[in-house]
Design a protein around this motif. Structure first.
Motif, mmCIF file in Angstrom:
data_model
loop_
_atom_site.group_PDB
_atom_site.id
_atom_site.type_symbol
_atom_site.label_atom_id
_atom_site.label_comp_id
_atom_site.label_asym_id
_atom_site.label_seq_id
_atom_site.Cartn_x
_atom_site.Cartn_y
_atom_site.Cartn_z
ATOM 1 N N GLY A 1 0.786 -1.230 0.000
ATOM 2 C CA GLY A 1 0.000 0.000 0.000
ATOM 3 C C GLY A 1 0.816 1.279 0.000
ATOM 4 N N ARG A 2 2.125 1.186 0.081
ATOM 5 C CA ARG A 2 2.957 2.385 0.176
ATOM 6 C C ARG A 2 3.261 2.999 -1.192
ATOM 7 N N SER A 3 2.994 2.279 -2.278
ATOM 8 C CA SER A 3 3.280 2.817 -3.607
ATOM 9 C C SER A 3 2.050 3.432 -4.267
ATOM 10 N N GLN B 1 11.782 0.002 5.041
ATOM 11 C CA GLN B 1 10.414 0.170 4.545
ATOM 12 C C GLN B 1 10.326 1.437 3.693
ATOM 13 N N GLN C 1 8.967 4.792 1.933
ATOM 14 C CA GLN C 1 8.031 5.813 2.358
ATOM 15 C C GLN C 1 6.754 5.711 1.532
ATOM 16 N N LYS C 2 5.677 6.246 2.046
ATOM 17 C CA LYS C 2 4.433 6.267 1.298
ATOM 18 C C LYS C 2 4.607 7.204 0.102
ATOM 19 N N GLU D 1 4.170 10.881 0.471
ATOM 20 C CA GLU D 1 5.140 11.614 1.286
ATOM 21 C C GLU D 1 6.338 12.004 0.460
#
Length: 184
Positions: free
Chosen positions: A128-130, A178, A180-181, A184
């Motif tokens: 879900g971060r991409s 991890q 970043q989103k 961001e």
């Protein structure tokens, strides 16, 4: 302090939060070593593997109370052979590398048992971060709405990203692992 050769004695303790970051043991440096030991104290059972480079010793295994202990001891280790123009991995001529079968980084459990297991761990951590927020998608579509040439679209997007993106590498917690989103 005025007698040669000098003998330094030191000890250090390393507590590890996650077995993902398990420290390897480098008992050798550019000076001779009279004695070096690595004591692994496990508060609870952990399946692990180790690989020895330039060392062939079997650890002593014993219990200290409820803890399982593994102890590697080396004596009379000569200094490293230094050779110019050698690759970086040559700088560690004696090492024992450790890896746990299972680990946990923050709330993400993982396994070193296979590349598939590692990929699954990373996928769950990055899930879900991409996904780019809708306002960014709209802004990007606005930038390229009048262009049909793919090379020019790439140039416009490149310029947009140069103008809007800043990269700062302050990695606290698992931020070094991890992503970043996207927003961001």
């Amino acid at each position: 302090h005025n007698k040669y050769p000098y003998i330094l004695k030191y000890r250090y303790k390393n507590l590890t939060e996650s077995l993902y970051f398990w420290n390897d043991w480098y008992p050798q440096d550019n000076i001779p070593v009279l004695s070096a030991s690595y004591k692994l104290v496990l508060k609870k059972p952990v399946k692990f593997k180790y690989k020895q480079i330039g060392i062939e010793i079997t650890p002593e295994k014993f219990a200290e109370g409820k803890d399982s202990v593994y102890l590697w001891i080396l004596k009379n280790i000569p200094n490293m052979r230094i050779e110019d123009y050698m690759p970086a991995e040559f700088s560690k001529q004696k090492v024992i590398m450790f890896t746990a079968e299972n680990f946990k980084v923050k709330e993400y459990p993982g396994s070193f048992t296979s590349w598939d297991a590692m990929g699954k761990w990373y996928s769950e951590m990055a899930a879900g971060r991409s996904i780019l927020p809708e306002n960014y998608k709209t802004e990007i579509k606005e930038q390229i709405k009048n262009e049909t040439d793919k090379h020019k679209i790439i140039g416009l997007l490149y310029d947009y990203l140069l103008d809007k993106t800043r990269y700062v590498a302050i990695e606290m917690g698992i931020a070094g692992l991890q992503p970043q989103k996207a927003g961001e």
